[in-house]
Motif scaffolding. Structure first.
Motif, PDB file in Angstrom:
ATOM      1  N   GLY B 114      83.473  44.796 -41.466  1.00 36.71           N
ATOM      2  CA  GLY B 114      84.727  46.380 -41.977  1.00 36.71           C
ATOM      3  C   GLY B 114      84.522  47.547 -42.771  1.00 36.71           C
ATOM      4  N   TYR B 117      82.443  50.472 -42.336  1.00 36.47           N
ATOM      5  CA  TYR B 117      82.754  51.121 -40.869  1.00 36.47           C
ATOM      6  C   TYR B 117      83.792  52.100 -41.873  1.00 36.47           C
ATOM      7  CZ  TYR B 117      80.365  49.093 -37.374  1.00 36.47           C
ATOM      8  OH  TYR B 117      79.269  48.601 -36.923  1.00 36.47           O
ATOM      9  N   LEU B 118      84.779  51.017 -42.667  1.00 40.57           N
ATOM     10  CA  LEU B 118      85.781  52.138 -43.224  1.00 40.57           C
ATOM     11  C   LEU B 118      84.658  52.738 -44.832  1.00 40.57           C
ATOM     12  CD1 LEU B 118      89.136  52.493 -43.875  1.00 40.57           C
ATOM     13  CD2 LEU B 118      88.951  50.582 -45.190  1.00 40.57           C
ATOM     14  N   ALA B 121      83.695  55.997 -42.753  1.00 41.11           N
ATOM     15  CA  ALA B 121      83.799  56.555 -41.533  1.00 41.11           C
ATOM     16  C   ALA B 121      84.123  57.905 -41.676  1.00 41.11           C
ATOM     17  CB  ALA B 121      85.354  56.339 -41.540  1.00 41.11           C
ATOM     18  N   VAL B 126      86.961  56.560 -35.729  1.00 38.41           N
ATOM     19  CA  VAL B 126      86.343  55.712 -36.635  1.00 38.41           C
ATOM     20  C   VAL B 126      87.246  55.224 -37.727  1.00 38.41           C
ATOM     21  CG1 VAL B 126      84.442  54.226 -37.722  1.00 38.41           C
ATOM     22  CG2 VAL B 126      84.704  56.026 -35.770  1.00 38.41           C
ATOM     23  N   SER B 130      88.583  51.151 -38.428  1.00 44.77           N
ATOM     24  CA  SER B 130      88.134  50.104 -39.107  1.00 44.77           C
ATOM     25  C   SER B 130      89.318  49.604 -40.860  1.00 44.77           C
ATOM     26  CB  SER B 130      86.749  50.522 -40.009  1.00 44.77           C
ATOM     27  OG  SER B 130      87.513  51.912 -40.335  1.00 44.77           O
TER      28      SER B 130
END
Lengths: 100, 464
Positions: B114, B117-118, B121, B126, B130
């Motif tokens: 994760g 993506y976090l 983002a 998204v 995430s």
């Protein structure tokens, strides 16, 4: 009053009722239900905004928010069950009632 | 194979490992631990490649612009992978004794997945997805240890997390309402709806990071739950949230008019946060609580640099870039210190006599505490120096308050160091310390020293 305006007011009302529940109540399960209400208010707002603007982005977002709500409540309720198993009905109240 | 393809491959491999672990029979403890270690190693390689790629060329774009990694976010993601490896080193096979034991290792890999993506983002969807993935995994990790204290901490964590997620969803609704899908489209304006959107997103991230006035949950989560579980949440996950808020602040400060308001808002939060964190830390002698309060204080320091970033983002890209690099260095220093120290607190409640049971661990813990305090030449010093250098251009009183706060923090760090180095123990026998935690402390200290020596190079590598 147009139908969109009425739905927007409904979504704001849902959000505020939920917020009141989070602030006033001390029981964990009631708080989780109140957060659900707030998220549903946001959902309604997203869908109505789409109807006004004429797009579908907000509807996709609404599905995501549904997932958010489901995931958070699943974990929260799972935790309540874990606490009940660990401490029994009597002992669990001090944790789920959020007392120090 | 392109760099994008390689990084995506590593990310999916980490996800695959996280999904395989629950299927493995629970009694094969070492296999599960090794798989988690493999996930950490893959993350270090993949995110390391991402960082090198982002540092040497343009920002790397994934999924047609839904995830964008520049130098800054890639650097923080890479550092988070290293911190996760340190946290796993301290944990070792211990989590296999917990009642639901493959869960920890599976969620550990899921968090590594994760983070990518976090931190990167570049789209509201998204970010929301995430955010949810990483937050839910951290709630469960806090709840996993068998003691009731951890369960009670997790209840508070979920409560706070739910409120933070609602603020984020609220921001998403407003963000789509004003007709923006990706982050980088239309600039925010000074309209009322934009103002509410900015307050909502700062509140969401403020809840997650423990900014005053959204901090009430942090001492009872970081201070009471099992230290080894906290080390992953406090040291690793926070880096991705810091990356997210920095990018958001950069994006919303589009013109002078709005930037000065955002900067003032962030500066006010910074003053409250660092003052509360440092003064509250003076009231306790328990290391885990001191570290929790100092977590609040450190977010306050980071917010001083964020205020400078917001103020200078539209006008002076040079200072904005310095502020971003400084935030990255400070966040890395914070994470490298907090991860091993929180792991230490789960085994060592009182601290007195640590030097008796393991001199090398005691010296490493001292180095890490000094890095948090900001003593040169450790990495924490450089983080504070660059942050204050950027912030001094924005507001001199703000930096003065930060320096006074830094002075206050010397008191509790010095007391903790005195405890660590004192030979008088409360009991006859010095308590034992596990080799995993010892290794984690030493690794953290070595990284803090090496990065401290090459800090100007790191600043160059992470500031866009």
């Amino acid at each position: 009053m147009s139908i969109e305006k009425a739905y927007m007011l409904l979504s704001i009302a849902l959000f505020l009722i939920g917020l009141l529940g989070v602030i006033v109540r001390k029981n964990l399960i009631t708080i989780l239900v109140s957060t659900e209400l707030m998220l549903n208010g946001i959902n309604l707002a997203l869908v109505i905004a789409d109807r006004v603007i004429g797009r579908v982005d907000g509807q996709i977002m609404a599905f995501f928010v549904l997932t958010v709500a489901a995931a958070e409540v699943a974990v929260g309720l799972g935790l309540v069950v874990a606490i009940f198993r660990l401490k029994g009905y009597e002992g669990s109240s001090e944790i789920t009632q959020l007392r120090d | 194979m392109s760099l994008e393809g390689f990084v995506e491959g590593t990310v999916y491999t980490i996800l695959a490992i996280s999904l395989i672990i629950p299927v493995i029979p629970a009694k094969r403890r070492s296999l599960i631990t090794i798989l988690a270690a493999v996930a950490a190693a893959i993350a270090i390689i993949g995110y390391g490649a991402l960082f090198v790629g982002a540092a040497t060329r343009e920002p790397i774009v994934f999924y047609h612009g839904l995830v964008v990694h520049d130098k800054f976010t890639a650097g923080l993601t890479f550092a988070a992978a290293i911190a996760a490896a340190i946290s796993l080193l301290a944990m070792g096979e211990l989590a296999t004794e917990w009642p639901t034991h493959p869960a920890y290792y599976s969620l550990f890999s899921l968090i590594l997945f994760g983070l990518f993506y976090l931190a990167g983002a570049a789209d509201a969807l998204v970010l929301l997805a995430s955010w949810l993935l990483v937050s839910v995994a951290s709630y469960i990790i806090i709840a996993l240890p068998p003691d009731p204290e951890s369960k009670a901490a997790s209840v508070r964590y979920i409560m706070m997390g739910a409120i933070a997620t609602i603020f984020l969803a609220f921001w998403v609704a407003l963000h789509t309402g004003i007709g923006m899908q990706g982050f980088f489209y239309k600039p925010y304006t000074t309209s009322g709806i934009s103002a509410i959107a900015i307050v909502a997103v700062v509140a969401a991230l403020g809840f997650k990071l423990g900014v005053v006035p959204f901090h009430w949950w942090l001492p009872s989560v970081y201070g009471k739950a099992d230290g080894k579980a906290v080390s992953l949440v406090a040291g690793v996950v926070k880096l991705a949230f810091i990356a997210a808020i920095t990018r958001l602040v950069y994006v919303i400060s589009t013109n002078m008019d709005i930037a000065s308001k955002v900067a003032l808002f962030l500066a006010a939060l910074a003053v409250g946060t660092m003052t509360y964190g440092n003064i509250a830390a003076l009231t306790t002698r328990r290391l885990q609580l001191i570290l929790s309060y100092s977590s609040i204080a450190h977010i306050g320091y980071i917010f001083t640099a964020l205020a400078a970033l917001a103020y200078f983002a539209p006008t002076d890209p040079k200072i904005a870039s310095l502020a971003m690099g400084a935030i990255a260095i400070h966040a890395i220093a914070y994470s490298m210190s907090k991860t091993p120290l929180f792991s230490l607190t789960s085994e060592f409640k009182g601290l007195k006599g640590l030097i008796k049971s393991s001199p090398i661990a005691a010296i490493s813990a001292t180095i890490l505490l000094f890095s948090l305090l900001g003593v040169p030449p450790f990495l924490g010093f450089w983080g504070k120096l660059y942050m204050f250098l950027a912030a001094v251009k924005y507001s001199i009183p703000l930096v003065l308050i930060a320096l006074i706060n830094s002075g206050i923090s010397a008191a509790y760090y010095a007391l903790a160091v005195r405890d660590i180095l004192s030979r008088n123990t409360e009991t006859e026998k010095a308590p034992e310390i596990s080799p995993g935690v010892e290794a984690a402390l030493v690794t953290g200290a070595v990284i803090t020293i090496i990065f401290g020596v090459i800090a100007p190079l790191i600043l160059h590598a992470v500031s866009p």
